[in-house]
Design a protein around this motif. Structure first.
Motif, PDB file in Angstrom:
ATOM      1  N   MET A   1      96.124  74.371  53.597  1.00  0.00           N
ATOM      2  CA  MET A   1      96.683  73.007  53.557  1.00  0.00           C
ATOM      3  C   MET A   1      96.942  72.613  52.103  1.00  0.00           C
ATOM      4  O   MET A   1      96.039  72.640  51.283  1.00  0.00           O
ATOM      5  CB  MET A   1      95.703  72.052  54.250  1.00  0.00           C
ATOM      6  N   GLU A   4      99.093  67.496  49.075  1.00  0.00           N
ATOM      7  CA  GLU A   4     100.126  66.454  49.177  1.00  0.00           C
ATOM      8  C   GLU A   4     100.831  66.444  50.537  1.00  0.00           C
ATOM      9  O   GLU A   4     101.584  65.526  50.837  1.00  0.00           O
ATOM     10  CB  GLU A   4     101.138  66.544  48.025  1.00  0.00           C
ATOM     11  N   LYS A   5     100.553  67.423  51.369  1.00  0.00           N
ATOM     12  CA  LYS A   5     101.175  67.460  52.706  1.00  0.00           C
ATOM     13  C   LYS A   5     100.328  66.749  53.754  1.00  0.00           C
ATOM     14  O   LYS A   5     100.785  66.522  54.879  1.00  0.00           O
ATOM     15  CB  LYS A   5     101.384  68.916  53.163  1.00  0.00           C
ATOM     16  N   HIS A   8     101.546  64.104  56.443  1.00  0.00           N
ATOM     17  CA  HIS A   8     102.984  64.258  56.703  1.00  0.00           C
ATOM     18  C   HIS A   8     103.234  65.013  58.005  1.00  0.00           C
ATOM     19  O   HIS A   8     102.338  65.692  58.533  1.00  0.00           O
ATOM     20  CB  HIS A   8     103.643  65.019  55.548  1.00  0.00           C
ATOM     21  N   MET A  10     103.810  67.654  60.441  1.00  0.00           N
ATOM     22  CA  MET A  10     103.398  69.052  60.326  1.00  0.00           C
ATOM     23  C   MET A  10     104.104  69.927  61.365  1.00  0.00           C
ATOM     24  O   MET A  10     104.508  71.044  61.086  1.00  0.00           O
ATOM     25  CB  MET A  10     101.886  69.145  60.513  1.00  0.00           C
ATOM     26  N   ALA A  28     100.734  65.676  63.167  1.00  0.00           N
ATOM     27  CA  ALA A  28     100.378  65.571  61.753  1.00  0.00           C
ATOM     28  C   ALA A  28      98.872  65.765  61.631  1.00  0.00           C
ATOM     29  O   ALA A  28      98.136  65.524  62.587  1.00  0.00           O
ATOM     30  CB  ALA A  28     100.783  64.213  61.205  1.00  0.00           C
ATOM     31  N   CYS A  43      99.489  57.387  58.264  1.00  0.00           N
ATOM     32  CA  CYS A  43     100.009  58.681  58.734  1.00  0.00           C
ATOM     33  C   CYS A  43     101.221  58.456  59.662  1.00  0.00           C
ATOM     34  O   CYS A  43     102.247  59.138  59.543  1.00  0.00           O
ATOM     35  CB  CYS A  43      98.897  59.416  59.467  1.00  0.00           C
ATOM     36  N   ASP A  50     109.290  60.710  57.400  1.00  0.00           N
ATOM     37  CA  ASP A  50     109.706  62.124  57.349  1.00  0.00           C
ATOM     38  C   ASP A  50     110.859  62.379  58.318  1.00  0.00           C
ATOM     39  O   ASP A  50     111.782  63.148  58.011  1.00  0.00           O
ATOM     40  CB  ASP A  50     108.528  63.049  57.686  1.00  0.00           C
TER      41      ASP A  50
END
Ligand SMILES: Cc1cc2nc3c(=O)[nH]c(=O)nc-3n(C[C@H](O)[C@H](O)[C@H](O)COP(=O)(O)OP(=O)(O)OC[C@H]3O[C@@H](n4cnc5c(N)ncnc54)[C@H](O)[C@@H]3O)c2cc1C
Length: 122
Positions: A1, A4-5, A8, A10, A28, A43, A50
Motif C-alpha cells: 500500500m 498517499e493512495k 482513494h 482502489m 477503497a 474516504c 476520483d
C-alpha cells in the motif's frame, strides 16, 4: 500500500465495458497497518472525486457500507510461526479455528480450509 493512495478508489468495475451509464462498483481501503484510518466521509468524498477524475462521475450513490475485511497476520507474525501455533491448538478443548484468517480472503479458500478441517477431525 502506497500511503498517499489510502482512502482513494482502489477497485472499480462495471458490467458493460462500452457504456459508463450504469451501476459502478468501487472499493477503497481506509486503514492499513500503522497508518491513520481515513474517516468514512472523507474516504467517500475521495472516491467520488476520483470518479470525476476518471470522467465517470457518479450521479448518485445506490448502496454503500463499511466492512472489516480480510483479517490477516503480518509478515513478522507469520515468520514467528503464527499458523503453526494455531494449527497445534486445533481440536484442543473441543475448539476449532476456521474462517478466512486460516486460508485467504475469499469464499473458495475459506470453504476449502473448513472442509479439510472437518475431514481431519470428524
Ligand atoms: C465487499 C466484499 C466483497 C467480497 N467479494 C468476494 C468475492 O467476490 N468472491 C469471494 O470469493 N470472496 C469475496 N469476499 C470475501 C468473502 O466474503 C470472505 O472471505 C468470506 O465471507 C469469509 O468467511 P468467514 O466465514 O471467515 O467470515 P464471514 O463470512 O464474515 O462469517 C463470519 C460470521 O460470523 C458472524 N459473527 C461475528 N461475530 C460473531 C459473534 N460474536 N457471535 C456469533 N456470530 C458472529 C458474522 O455475523 C458472520 O455471519 C468479499 C468480501 C467483502 C467484504
Amino acid at each position: 500500500m502506497v500511503p498517499e493512495k489510502l482512502g482513494h478508489l482502489m477497485v472499480y468495475y462495471r458490467r458493460w465495458k462500452d457504456d459508463i451509464n450504469q451501476v459502478i462498483t468501487t472499493y477503497a481501503l481506509r486503514k492499513h497497518k500503522k497508518m491513520e484510518e481515513v474517516p468514512y466521509d472523507t474516504c467517500r468524498q475521495m472516491v467520488l472525486d476520483d470518479l470525476k477524475t476518471m470522467r465517470n462521475p457518479a450521479s448518485n450513490v445506490v448502496n454503500e457500507w463499511s466492512v472489516y475485511y480480510f483479517p490477516h497476520v503480518f509478515s513478522e507474525d507469520y515468520a514467528a510461526g503464527w499458523y503453526d501455533k494455531v494449527e497445534a491448538m486445533q481440536g484442543k478443548y473441543d475448539t476449532y479455528y476456521a474462517g478466512e484468517i486460516m486460508a485467504f480472503g475469499d469464499m473458495d479458500e475459506t470453504a476449502e480450509y473448513s472442509r479439510e478441517l472437518v475431514e481431519r477431525f470428524f
